[in-house]
Design a protein around this motif. Structure first.
Motif, PDB file in Angstrom:
ATOM      1  N   UNK A 317      -7.145   2.489  60.382  1.00 21.00           N
ATOM      2  CA  UNK A 317      -7.010   1.024  60.406  1.00 21.00           C
ATOM      3  C   UNK A 317      -7.509   0.341  59.125  1.00 21.00           C
ATOM      4  N   UNK A 318      -8.446   1.002  58.412  1.00 20.41           N
ATOM      5  CA  UNK A 318      -8.907   0.429  57.141  1.00 20.41           C
ATOM      6  C   UNK A 318      -7.929   0.726  55.997  1.00 20.41           C
ATOM      7  N   UNK A 319      -7.132   1.760  56.160  1.00 24.55           N
ATOM      8  CA  UNK A 319      -6.062   1.982  55.179  1.00 24.55           C
ATOM      9  C   UNK A 319      -4.998   0.902  55.352  1.00 24.55           C
ATOM     10  N   UNK A 320      -4.649   0.663  56.629  1.00 22.01           N
ATOM     11  CA  UNK A 320      -3.589  -0.289  56.928  1.00 22.01           C
ATOM     12  C   UNK A 320      -3.994  -1.704  56.558  1.00 22.01           C
ATOM     13  N   UNK A 321      -5.255  -2.025  56.775  1.00 20.28           N
ATOM     14  CA  UNK A 321      -5.701  -3.393  56.489  1.00 20.28           C
ATOM     15  C   UNK A 321      -7.130  -3.380  55.960  1.00 20.28           C
ATOM     16  N   UNK A 322      -7.283  -3.501  54.652  1.00 17.20           N
ATOM     17  CA  UNK A 322      -8.639  -3.462  54.084  1.00 17.20           C
ATOM     18  C   UNK A 322      -9.508  -4.628  54.554  1.00 17.20           C
ATOM     19  N   UNK A 323      -8.861  -5.670  55.085  1.00 13.52           N
ATOM     20  CA  UNK A 323      -9.620  -6.845  55.532  1.00 13.52           C
ATOM     21  C   UNK A 323      -9.699  -6.904  57.057  1.00 13.52           C
ATOM     22  N   UNK A 324      -9.528  -5.791  57.721  1.00  6.80           N
ATOM     23  CA  UNK A 324      -9.506  -5.818  59.186  1.00  6.80           C
ATOM     24  C   UNK A 324     -10.782  -6.457  59.748  1.00  6.80           C
ATOM     25  N   UNK A 325     -11.915  -6.186  59.122  1.00  6.85           N
ATOM     26  CA  UNK A 325     -13.164  -6.757  59.637  1.00  6.85           C
ATOM     27  C   UNK A 325     -13.205  -8.264  59.388  1.00  6.85           C
TER      28      UNK A 325
END
Ligand code: SF4
Length: 674
Positions: A317-325
């Motif tokens: 999920x951090x590859x897909x969206x570096x701003x997930x947090x």
């Protein structure tokens, strides 16, 4: 929310409960002084990741998982890691070094060294039989880990994680399958723990960093460690002073899928829960981290609320969206770019030497090549923005529109259909692929946010529709390939797009001409039916299907499906980590698969074929053609004479070897070219 509460691993204070799990990227061995790796990690630290765990850092050459692995005990490896540590710290993040030894999963081709392991047990993953470690070899390996821990502290890492899961060396020492020794390091369950426990002692002596062990909650290979043995190991590690236990699952050789789309989300959480229970009951309550198939922040929150688990590790999920947090913290969940578990640009590549990226975020790993900032204004012009038309809103066109808008251009997206998504609209119906619909949701929202003028039901048919644009991206995708076969125009014959458009109209006996990824997905949908909304039921069905505490079940559908292919294997062209699992799933559901056929005709009774055993009729009420695609590139004739720059991308450019990874990547590249 519990997920945003601060947490602690040993002396390490973490801002929240989401950890970015380890991913090997193949950027580690790039000859760029660690610049691309640092940019990748920095972007994720900037996006709110609290603790980032690096990809595996090999403690020795013989333990490297490939030639692109960072070698932490060598000066060149250390030099490549320094920029990442500095970059993460500069963004206010924390970073843990994952200490790694592949054991029998190493490839001799990486550094020309034969793999080593506790015992010489053949590995179908590395396709080799390792050399048995001698007593001196074991001592040296332990020392390599201890040296790596000391180096980690000197370099400025904030913690270390020992890779003792997924069938790598430390896991190999614990398992009776791969540890057949009868000495201090093997023989019974307690002695099989000795390597890991001694490793922990030596690491703690070598540095004062918090130590996480990533252990295997279940190996998912026959005759390996029992749940009781794994729980006992976790307790022993906790007693030995480990600061947290991260629970992985499954070996590379396991014949149970663990991270593919068809694995229900959260299905592995009970394995982490049982470790938590074990350490709690033993009175050595260390933090436990759950991982694998958790890719929505709200799901992470639910796990933290419903269980005693302390942290959630998310990697892809951090590859897909570096701003997930950062995005999730503001509750703009509609703007999170969700990982769809396809593995196509990440795990499939990490197994070889190719650099990892992401299907839904093709900038991943290429942050330096594709900076997301508007270009400088051109002297004498109002601004540097161009008016760009993107034609077609499949994955390629969507990414092109997003990237162009991010670069500051004024973008109009023309889509002939009444919804965005292209072939993803078909894919989201397939069992396990519901999250492909999340990609459509993400692009719909982000394009709106970026001010892209999205025009649905807006096919392009005249040059006047394209006047005033400075550039065009043609992303009109593909059409099903037509077959020249007697009877192919019969009423019972559909192409795959028609079949996906209304699966309920398909007969009880189905013959699919074609055996690639689309045909396999269609067969899966026709027999398993659409995914249920009941996650618990999905998890239970998965457990039964793959023999996790139950007996494998076969399909209850009264439909019969036959897949036929002229050349190649069923599902060839699908990703290496996905094909075997999905083909296994459709086999569980009773699909008949026939390869090496020659098609003769389609009749009212079905499909007449020739096989090695002679002519055969595949009886069918519905015949579906899923035998490839051809570019939908008719608009080139219209655009070319306009004399304005244009790019043709995705399936419209070329269908040979086409996949969605290439499509989104070309969308990004086209945006930066125009
Ligand atoms: Fe997730 Fe697929 Fe991206 Fe990998 S490539 S991170 S599985 S969306």
């Amino acid at each position: 929310m519990k997920v945003w509460r601060p947490g602690r691993i040993g002396t390490l204070e973490l801002e929240h409960r989401l950890i970015m799990g380890s991913m090997h990227l193949n950027l580690e061995g790039r000859d760029d002084q660690g610049a691309a790796l640092a940019a990748f990690y920095a972007e994720r630290a900037r996006g709110g990741a609290s603790l980032i765990v690096t990809g595996g850092l090999a403690v020795s050459r013989v333990g490297a998982g490939g030639r692109m692995y960072a070698l932490i005990n060598e000066p060149s490896g250390q030099q490549a890691l320094r920029p990442s540590i500095e970059a993460v710290h500069a963004e206010g993040g924390k970073i843990a070094a994952q200490l790694f030894h592949a054991g029998r999963y190493a490839f001799e081709t990486s550094f020309g060294l034969p793999p080593v392991a506790p015992s010489p047990v053949y590995s179908s993953f590395s396709r080799s039989t390792p050399t048995e470690l001698t007593e001196d070899g074991i001592r040296q390996t332990l020392q390599d880990f201890a040296d790596a821990a000391r180096v980690s502290a000197e370099l400025g890492f904030d913690a270390v994680e020992v890779m003792a899961s997924e069938g790598y060396l430390v896991n190999q020492f614990l398992s009776p399958v791969t540890n057949q020794r009868d000495d201090d390091w093997g023989g019974d369950a307690r002695r099989r723990q000795a390597f890991g426990l001694q490793l922990l002692r030596m690491i703690k002596d070598a540095c004062s960093l918090p130590v996480i062990f990533r252990i295997s909650g279940a190996d998912l290979v026959p005759d390996s460690s029992t749940p009781a043995e794994i729980a006992d190991y976790a307790v022993a590690l906790a007693r030995g002073g480990v600061d947290a236990i991260n629970v992985g699952v499954g070996w590379h050789e396991a014949r149970v899928p663990t991270v593919q789309t068809l694995v229900p989300q959260g299905v592995w959480v009970p394995y982490a829960e049982s470790i938590k229970d074990a350490v709690h009951d033993a009175g050595v309550d260390v933090p436990v981290i759950a991982s694998n198939r958790i890719n929505h922040v709200d799901h992470a929150e639910q796990i933290l609320n419903d269980t005693a688990i302390d942290f959630i590790s998310m990697a892809r999920p951090f590859l897909a969206d570096p701003r997930i947090v950062a995005t999730s913290r503001t509750r703009r969940l509609d703007l999170v770019n969700t990982c769809i578990a396809c593995n196509e640009a990440c795990i499939d590549r990490s197994i070889g030497d190719a650099e990892v990226s992401c299907l839904v975020n093709p900038r991943a790993g290429r942050e330096l090549d594709f900076p997301e900032k508007p270009p400088e204004p051109v002297e004498g012009a109002d601004d540097s923005a161009l008016r760009i038309a993107v034609i077609g809103a499949g994955p390629a066109g969507l990414e092109a529109a997003r990237s162009l808008a991010t670069l500051g251009h004024r973008v109009t997206l023309h889509e002939a259909e009444d919804e965005l998504g292209g072939q993803f609209r078909m894919a989201r119906q397939v069992p396990g692929k519901r999250d492909f619909g999340e990609t459509i949701r993400y692009y719909t929202k982000i394009l709106d946010e970026l001010g892209v003028d999205v025009r649905l039901r807006s096919p392009i048919s005249a040059t006047e529709q394209l006047s005033g644009y400075h550039g065009i991206v043609l992303a009109t995708g593909v059409e099903p390939r037509r077959l020249d076969l007697p009877g192919i125009d019969g009423a019972s014959v559909l192409d795959y797009q028609q079949a996906f458009a209304d699966p309920t109209a398909i007969g009880r006996r189905v013959a699919i001409i074609g055996g690639g990824g689309i045909a396999v997905d269609l067969a899966h949908l026709l027999l398993a039916g659409a995914e249920s909304d009941d996650l618990a039921a999905e998890q239970a069905a998965f457990g039964a299907e793959w023999g996790l505490g139950g007996v494998a079940v076969t399909s209850e559908s009264d439909r019969t499906v036959t897949l036929m292919r002229r050349t190649g294997k069923i599902g060839s062209g699908m990703g290496i980590t996905t094909r075997w699992a999905v083909v296994g799933a459709i086999r569980h559901h009773g699909v008949t698969m026939i390869t090496g056929v020659a098609y003769r005709s389609v009749t009212e009774h079905g499909v007449q074929i020739d096989t090695d055993d002679g002519p055969k009729l595949i009886e069918a009420d519905t015949v579906i053609i899923a035998a490839g695609q051809q570019p939908n590139d008719r608009l080139i004739k219209l655009i070319d004479p306009l004399g304005i720059p244009y790019e043709v991308i995705g399936g419209a450019a070329d269908t040979a070897g086409l996949n969605a990874v290439r499509a989104t990547s070309q969308g990004l590249e086209a945006a930066h070219k125009l």
